[in-house]
Enzyme design. Sequence first.
Site, PDB file in Angstrom:
ATOM      1  N   ARG A 178      12.647  -7.900   0.204  1.00 35.46           N
ATOM      2  CA  ARG A 178      12.774  -6.550  -0.101  1.00 35.46           C
ATOM      3  C   ARG A 178      14.149  -6.079   0.391  1.00 35.46           C
ATOM      4  NH1 ARG A 178       7.763  -3.186   2.655  1.00 35.46           N
ATOM      5  NH2 ARG A 178       8.804  -3.610   4.591  1.00 35.46           N
ATOM      6  N   ARG A 180      16.255  -4.470   5.094  1.00 35.80           N
ATOM      7  CA  ARG A 180      16.015  -3.444   6.242  1.00 35.80           C
ATOM      8  C   ARG A 180      16.091  -4.204   7.487  1.00 35.80           C
ATOM      9  NH1 ARG A 180      10.823   0.114   5.428  1.00 35.80           N
ATOM     10  NH2 ARG A 180      10.172  -1.408   6.799  1.00 35.80           N
ATOM     11  N   ARG A 238      -6.603   2.290  12.242  1.00 38.42           N
ATOM     12  CA  ARG A 238      -6.211   0.943  12.548  1.00 38.42           C
ATOM     13  C   ARG A 238      -7.244   0.002  13.431  1.00 38.42           C
ATOM     14  NH1 ARG A 238      -0.683   0.041  11.403  1.00 38.42           N
ATOM     15  NH2 ARG A 238       0.523   2.129  11.521  1.00 38.42           N
ATOM     16  N   LYS A 249       0.774  -1.317  -0.038  1.00 38.41           N
ATOM     17  CA  LYS A 249      -0.195   0.073  -0.004  1.00 38.41           C
ATOM     18  C   LYS A 249       0.892   1.180   0.024  1.00 38.41           C
ATOM     19  CE  LYS A 249      -1.433  -0.682   4.861  1.00 38.41           C
ATOM     20  NZ  LYS A 249      -0.091   0.004   5.546  1.00 38.41           N
ATOM     21  N   ARG A 290       3.558  -7.788  13.622  1.00 40.02           N
ATOM     22  CA  ARG A 290       2.727  -6.646  13.288  1.00 40.02           C
ATOM     23  C   ARG A 290       1.553  -7.408  12.273  1.00 40.02           C
ATOM     24  NH1 ARG A 290       6.810  -3.685  10.041  1.00 40.02           N
ATOM     25  NH2 ARG A 290       5.147  -2.332   9.310  1.00 40.02           N
TER      26      ARG A 290
END
Length: 212
Positions: A126, A160, A87, A13, A171
């Site tokens: 990623r 990362r 959220r 997103k 998460r």
Amino acid sequence: MHLVFLGPPACGKGTQSAILVQKYDYYHLSTGDLLRQEIATGSELGQALKQTIEQGVLGSSEIVNQLLKKDIENHRQMSILFDGYPRKMDQAIFLDSVLKENKGALKRVFYFDINADELLQRVLNRVTCNACGAVYNLQTNPPKEDGVCDNCGGRDLVRRGDDTEEVLKSRIQSFYEETAPLKDFYQERGILTVVNARASLDEVTKQIINVL
Ligand SMILES: [Zn+2]
């Protein structure tokens, strides 16, 4: 009018937000950015926030709501793209009330549909350019030349630090517990679009633009 992007971490997103902002002039309202900006100002609220975040707690709904309200008022003439908010159900209700005060409303809510296993694969693939911060996915959005940043030509593409399996799992879990129920909430209002977030970057963009 205004849009919401609902989706678990790493669902794409953020990338789609950037595309929409560039194409259609949306104001990108990311609550993560708002928190970081407030801390950077060194205000009293920013200092309090810094403390809670250092203790490992995300900004409370109350603080996030306060910052969000101010930012909506500052950008009321623009079409806003909400990324990372709401959220929880209480935030969704708060958002409605603030938009109403500012004579606005949500036009559409996009739910980025993808399962936890696929997300994990994505995150493990990623990489970020150490020189300029550009983000790539070795599976779905690789740099044109292997190991070289398209943006700046840098050759230091790294994973990362916060993209560990454990952090991501927690998460994702909190997304499915707290945020996923909002899908039904917006579905009942008839403004929900489910996006197949497993599709390629371009296809996801098409799915979004088709219903704007
Ligand atoms: Zn770069």
